[in-house]
Design a protein around this motif. Structure first.
Motif, PDB file in Angstrom:
ATOM      1  N   TRP A 117       4.690   7.894  -0.244  1.00  0.00           N
ATOM      2  CA  TRP A 117       3.413   7.186  -0.254  1.00  0.00           C
ATOM      3  C   TRP A 117       2.752   7.269  -1.634  1.00  0.00           C
ATOM      4  CZ3 TRP A 117       2.323   4.084   3.660  1.00  0.00           C
ATOM      5  CH2 TRP A 117       1.109   3.438   3.647  1.00  0.00           C
TER       6      TRP A 117
ATOM      7  N   LEU B  68       4.391   4.794  -3.807  1.00  0.00           N
ATOM      8  CA  LEU B  68       3.912   3.449  -3.489  1.00  0.00           C
ATOM      9  C   LEU B  68       2.533   3.213  -4.099  1.00  0.00           C
ATOM     10  CD1 LEU B  68       4.128   0.776  -1.885  1.00  0.00           C
ATOM     11  CD2 LEU B  68       3.021   1.981   0.007  1.00  0.00           C
ATOM     12  N   GLN B  69       1.654   4.202  -3.973  1.00  0.00           N
ATOM     13  CA  GLN B  69       0.318   4.085  -4.571  1.00  0.00           C
ATOM     14  C   GLN B  69       0.404   3.914  -6.083  1.00  0.00           C
ATOM     15  OE1 GLN B  69      -1.717   7.617  -2.854  1.00  0.00           O
ATOM     16  NE2 GLN B  69      -3.412   6.188  -2.623  1.00  0.00           N
TER      17      GLN B  69
ATOM     18  N   VAL C 271       1.457   0.299  -6.857  1.00  0.00           N
ATOM     19  CA  VAL C 271       0.353  -0.633  -6.583  1.00  0.00           C
ATOM     20  C   VAL C 271      -0.724  -0.506  -7.657  1.00  0.00           C
ATOM     21  CG1 VAL C 271      -1.516  -1.181  -4.973  1.00  0.00           C
ATOM     22  CG2 VAL C 271       0.790  -0.774  -4.108  1.00  0.00           C
TER      23      VAL C 271
ATOM     24  N   VAL D 104      -4.722  -4.258  -1.242  1.00  0.00           N
ATOM     25  CA  VAL D 104      -3.522  -3.443  -1.024  1.00  0.00           C
ATOM     26  C   VAL D 104      -3.755  -2.024  -1.532  1.00  0.00           C
ATOM     27  CG1 VAL D 104      -1.093  -3.164  -1.679  1.00  0.00           C
ATOM     28  CG2 VAL D 104      -1.949  -5.401  -0.995  1.00  0.00           C
ATOM     29  N   MET D 105      -4.425  -1.901  -2.677  1.00  0.00           N
ATOM     30  CA  MET D 105      -4.702  -0.570  -3.210  1.00  0.00           C
ATOM     31  C   MET D 105      -5.612   0.214  -2.263  1.00  0.00           C
ATOM     32  SD  MET D 105      -5.879   0.554  -7.052  1.00  0.00           S
ATOM     33  CE  MET D 105      -7.356  -0.415  -7.041  1.00  0.00           C
TER      34      MET D 105
ATOM     35  N   THR E  55      -3.572   1.410   0.672  1.00  0.00           N
ATOM     36  CA  THR E  55      -2.740   2.581   0.385  1.00  0.00           C
ATOM     37  C   THR E  55      -3.590   3.848   0.293  1.00  0.00           C
ATOM     38  OG1 THR E  55      -2.802   2.229  -2.021  1.00  0.00           O
ATOM     39  CG2 THR E  55      -0.950   1.245  -0.804  1.00  0.00           C
TER      40      THR E  55
ATOM     41  N   GLY F 177      -4.221   4.779   3.846  1.00  0.00           N
ATOM     42  CA  GLY F 177      -2.987   5.347   4.386  1.00  0.00           C
ATOM     43  C   GLY F 177      -2.766   6.770   3.908  1.00  0.00           C
ATOM     44  N   TRP F 178      -3.078   7.017   2.657  1.00  0.00           N
ATOM     45  CA  TRP F 178      -2.948   8.371   2.112  1.00  0.00           C
ATOM     46  C   TRP F 178      -3.884   9.331   2.842  1.00  0.00           C
ATOM     47  CZ3 TRP F 178       0.102  11.445  -0.364  1.00  0.00           C
ATOM     48  CH2 TRP F 178      -0.381  12.625  -0.902  1.00  0.00           C
TER      49      TRP F 178
END
Length: 92
Positions: free
Chosen positions: A8, A11-12, A15, A74-75, A78, A81-82
């Motif tokens: 993750w 991914l961050q 992004v 999207v940022m 994320t 999500g984190w």
């Protein structure tokens, strides 16, 4: 930190790098436009504000606004999500 958290974070990072690239791209385009309009290498705050207004209203910047808005969403997703992963809301 577990494997999902490292994934993750990666991914961050991607992004954020895309978002930063696009934001600087937009800022450099705006600056070039304002410099061309004013003829001054150091345009003042009023000219800069006019440039930001143009960015928000003119059709030539529609794609830039949409991509930047999408990358921002999207940022934020994320980041949320984190927060869920760190609180134990996801696989660790």
């Amino acid at each position: 930190m577990g494997g999902w958290q490292w994934l993750w974070l990666g991914l961050q990072s991607v992004v954020f790098a895309l978002w930063a690239f696009w934001m600087f791209r937009c800022l450099f385009r705006l600056r070039a436009r304002v410099v061309a309009q004013t003829g001054s290498a150091l345009p003042g705050p009023v000219a800069s504000l006019r440039g930001f207004r143009d960015f928000m209203t003119l059709p030539e910047f529609t794609r830039d606004r949409r991509v930047l808005g999408l990358l921002t969403l999207v940022m934020f997703a994320t980041i949320a999500g984190w927060a869920a992963l760190v609180r134990g809301g996801g696989p660790v």
